[in-house]
Scaffold this active site. Structure first.
Site, PDB file in Angstrom:
ATOM      1  N   CYS A 144       5.118  -7.557  -3.782  1.00 40.22           N
ATOM      2  CA  CYS A 144       5.307  -8.961  -3.045  1.00 40.22           C
ATOM      3  C   CYS A 144       4.684 -10.017  -3.923  1.00 40.22           C
ATOM      4  O   CYS A 144       3.956  -9.834  -4.741  1.00 40.22           O
ATOM      5  CB  CYS A 144       4.674  -8.613  -1.627  1.00 40.22           C
ATOM      6  SG  CYS A 144       2.903  -8.760  -1.802  1.00 40.22           S
ATOM      7  N   ILE A 163      -3.315  -1.295   3.876  1.00 45.80           N
ATOM      8  CA  ILE A 163      -4.099  -1.123   5.139  1.00 45.80           C
ATOM      9  C   ILE A 163      -3.577  -1.853   5.944  1.00 45.80           C
ATOM     10  O   ILE A 163      -3.743  -3.114   5.903  1.00 45.80           O
ATOM     11  CB  ILE A 163      -5.456  -1.225   4.754  1.00 45.80           C
ATOM     12  CG1 ILE A 163      -6.249  -0.352   3.665  1.00 45.80           C
ATOM     13  CG2 ILE A 163      -6.386  -1.051   5.864  1.00 45.80           C
ATOM     14  CD1 ILE A 163      -7.535  -0.804   2.939  1.00 45.80           C
ATOM     15  N   GLU A 222      -2.178  -3.129  -4.033  1.00 41.84           N
ATOM     16  CA  GLU A 222      -2.263  -3.852  -5.143  1.00 41.84           C
ATOM     17  C   GLU A 222      -3.869  -4.682  -4.896  1.00 41.84           C
ATOM     18  O   GLU A 222      -4.816  -4.831  -5.565  1.00 41.84           O
ATOM     19  CB  GLU A 222      -1.277  -4.929  -5.697  1.00 41.84           C
ATOM     20  CG  GLU A 222      -0.062  -4.168  -6.104  1.00 41.84           C
ATOM     21  CD  GLU A 222       0.808  -4.174  -4.827  1.00 41.84           C
ATOM     22  OE1 GLU A 222       0.425  -3.987  -3.707  1.00 41.84           O
ATOM     23  OE2 GLU A 222       1.868  -4.545  -4.984  1.00 41.84           O
TER      24      GLU A 222
END
Ligand code: THU
Length: 129
Positions: free
Chosen positions: A85, A42, A54
């Site tokens: 990430c 988002i 995640e």
């Protein structure tokens, strides 16, 4: 079972709010009891406020009182299975056992199986506080 979780993550990608990167990501987090929490990324016009798929899934689950997980699937429209990430790896380390499996999935459905500990070795945890 895992096929269902992969489908759930891929379906969650459809909800991604990605007007800036145009890079949708999906996640499917499974509790030890088998409940499913999905997530998408988002983004925000103030870029730094963007939230990864995640972490959306983790925060949905934890905010509903779930803290015990057995599996995480992450999907992206990538050539190779998507690499999560660093921030999301640290969140995995907070809530998952080191040996918990994480399935990374590419656009074509190619998968790579890893564990949390493989994704984030020598982690900073509460043991060091
Ligand atoms: N992104 C994720 O959702 N998960 C990751 O692990 C990698 C990056 C998102 C953040 C941003 O919305 C877009 O992918 C491009 O960086």
């Amino acid at each position: 079972m895992k096929e269902t979780w992969i489908s759930e993550a891929q379906n969650a990608m459809a909800h991604a709010h990605v007007p800036y990167s145009h890079f949708p990501v999906g996640a499917c987090l499974v509790t030890k009891e088998g409940e499913i929490y999905t997530g998408c990324n988002i983004e925000n016009a103030s870029f730094g406020l963007s939230n990864c798929a995640e972490r959306t899934a983790f925060f949905k689950a934890v905010s509903e009182g779930r803290k015990e997980f057995q599996h995480l699937v992450i999907t992206g429209n990538t050539k190779e299975p998507i690499s999560p990430c660093g921030a999301c790896r640290q969140v995995m380390a907070e809530f998952c056992e080191p040996d918990m499996p994480v399935t990374l999935v590419s656009e074509s459905g190619k998968t790579k199986e890893m564990t949390v500990k493989e994704l984030i070795p020598y982690t900073f945890t509460d043991a060091q506080l």
